[in-house]
Write a protein that holds these residues in place. Structure first.
Motif, mmCIF file in Angstrom:
data_model
loop_
_atom_site.group_PDB
_atom_site.id
_atom_site.type_symbol
_atom_site.label_atom_id
_atom_site.label_comp_id
_atom_site.label_asym_id
_atom_site.label_seq_id
_atom_site.Cartn_x
_atom_site.Cartn_y
_atom_site.Cartn_z
ATOM 1 N N TYR A 78 28.100 23.518 43.561
ATOM 2 C CA TYR A 78 28.306 24.891 44.046
ATOM 3 C C TYR A 78 28.656 24.853 45.537
ATOM 4 O O TYR A 78 29.653 25.430 45.970
ATOM 5 N N ILE A 134 33.236 34.424 51.495
ATOM 6 C CA ILE A 134 32.820 34.460 50.086
ATOM 7 C C ILE A 134 31.468 35.154 50.036
ATOM 8 O O ILE A 134 30.562 34.817 50.815
ATOM 9 N N LEU A 193 36.373 36.507 48.638
ATOM 10 C CA LEU A 193 36.162 36.109 47.234
ATOM 11 C C LEU A 193 34.787 36.569 46.770
ATOM 12 O O LEU A 193 33.786 36.381 47.484
ATOM 13 N N GLU A 203 28.087 36.060 48.020
ATOM 14 C CA GLU A 203 27.211 35.568 46.950
ATOM 15 C C GLU A 203 26.174 36.629 46.591
ATOM 16 O O GLU A 203 25.523 37.189 47.457
ATOM 17 N N HIS A 217 38.639 27.381 40.067
ATOM 18 C CA HIS A 217 39.382 28.287 40.941
ATOM 19 C C HIS A 217 39.814 27.566 42.221
ATOM 20 O O HIS A 217 39.040 26.819 42.815
ATOM 21 N N VAL A 253 36.357 36.553 40.646
ATOM 22 C CA VAL A 253 36.452 35.518 39.605
ATOM 23 C C VAL A 253 35.213 35.614 38.721
ATOM 24 O O VAL A 253 34.088 35.621 39.231
ATOM 25 N N ASP A 254 35.431 35.697 37.421
ATOM 26 C CA ASP A 254 34.280 35.712 36.504
ATOM 27 C C ASP A 254 34.713 35.123 35.166
ATOM 28 O O ASP A 254 35.858 35.310 34.736
ATOM 29 N N PHE A 257 34.644 29.537 38.033
ATOM 30 C CA PHE A 257 34.599 29.365 39.491
ATOM 31 C C PHE A 257 35.011 27.956 39.910
ATOM 32 O O PHE A 257 35.756 27.765 40.875
ATOM 33 N N PRO A 265 32.679 35.538 43.682
ATOM 34 C CA PRO A 265 32.560 34.717 42.463
ATOM 35 C C PRO A 265 31.434 35.230 41.577
ATOM 36 O O PRO A 265 30.387 35.647 42.067
#
Ligand SMILES: C[S@@+](CC[C@H](N)C(=O)[O-])C[C@H]1O[C@@H](n2cnc3c(N)ncnc32)[C@H](O)[C@@H]1O
Length: 197
Positions: free
Chosen positions: A121, A104, A43, A106, A97, A67-68, A94, A45
């Motif tokens: 978060y 993930i 993912l 970052e 989701h 995802v945005d 996010f 994000p």
């Protein structure tokens, strides 16, 4: 300042996405280059123009979700990927989701969130990871001279929030940052704790 969908969409529409490097960042490329299994669920994000998604594609990774909240960034990314890319590009918050990932990645997403989302978060990242899944990437650490975004934190603050949900495998100054971010980034590797709430 409200950092919502409208804010981010306008930054892309007005061509003021100053954070955009124009290419996948060196630390994330290096991390990706060391991944062996190209089929893991990944993912990205808040991926913006998604240069790391393009890099993952070029390296043969098959299971990637982006995802945005800014549709403009996703549209741009879609135009750069081949039509049969098979990646999921989701126009979504996010925090709304759902899904399960092995990894993930970052990069300049945490620093873009309003301060009230700091704790959630880490909680939501934990929810989105498979057992033993990993959150890895870059977090800013610099002297905050003007109000964010980007927002920064001390390593101690990051540790305090993360260790409730994760085993901290790595949280150290990044030595291979892009020149514009040299000395301002930490590299992070957090492994999901099965019992984090
Ligand atoms: C500072 S930009 C970084 C973009 C990209 N990671 C990069 O390194 O170029 C932050 C990104 O997060 C997105 N974003 C902000 N809040 C979000 C949220 N709650 N859910 C999903 N995306 C979000 C913005 O639209 C923007 O693309």
């Amino acid at each position: 300042m409200i950092l919502d969908e409208t804010y981010w969409q306008e930054r892309y529409e007005n061509d003021t996405a100053a954070w955009d490097l124009g290419h996948a960042s060196r630390p994330l490329k290096t991390f990706i280059d060391n991944l062996e299994d190209k089929g893991i669920a990944i993912l990205l994000p808040g991926a913006g123009y998604g240069h790391e998604a393009l890099y993952l594609y070029s390296q043969g990774f098959t299971n990637v979700t982006v995802v945005d909240v800014a549709s403009a960034s996703l549209k741009h990314l879609a135009s750069k990927l081949p039509t049969d890319h098979g990646y999921s590009l989701l126009h979504q918050d996010f925090f709304a989701h759902t899904g399960l990932y092995d990894l993930i990645l970052e990069q300049t997403f945490y620093c873009a969130l309003e301060l009230r989302f700091r704790e959630s978060y880490f909680k939501h990242m934990h929810r989105l990871l498979n057992k033993h899944g990993m959150l890895a990437g870059l977090l800013f650490h610099f002297e905050q001279k003007k109000p964010g975004p980007p927002f920064t934190c001390t390593p101690e603050e990051y540790k305090r929030m993360a260790q409730r949900y994760f085993t901290i495998r790595l949280l150290e100054p990044c030595t291979i940052s892009e020149p514009s971010r040299a000395g301002k980034e930490l590299f992070l590797q957090l492994q999901k704790q099965a019992d984090g709430d």
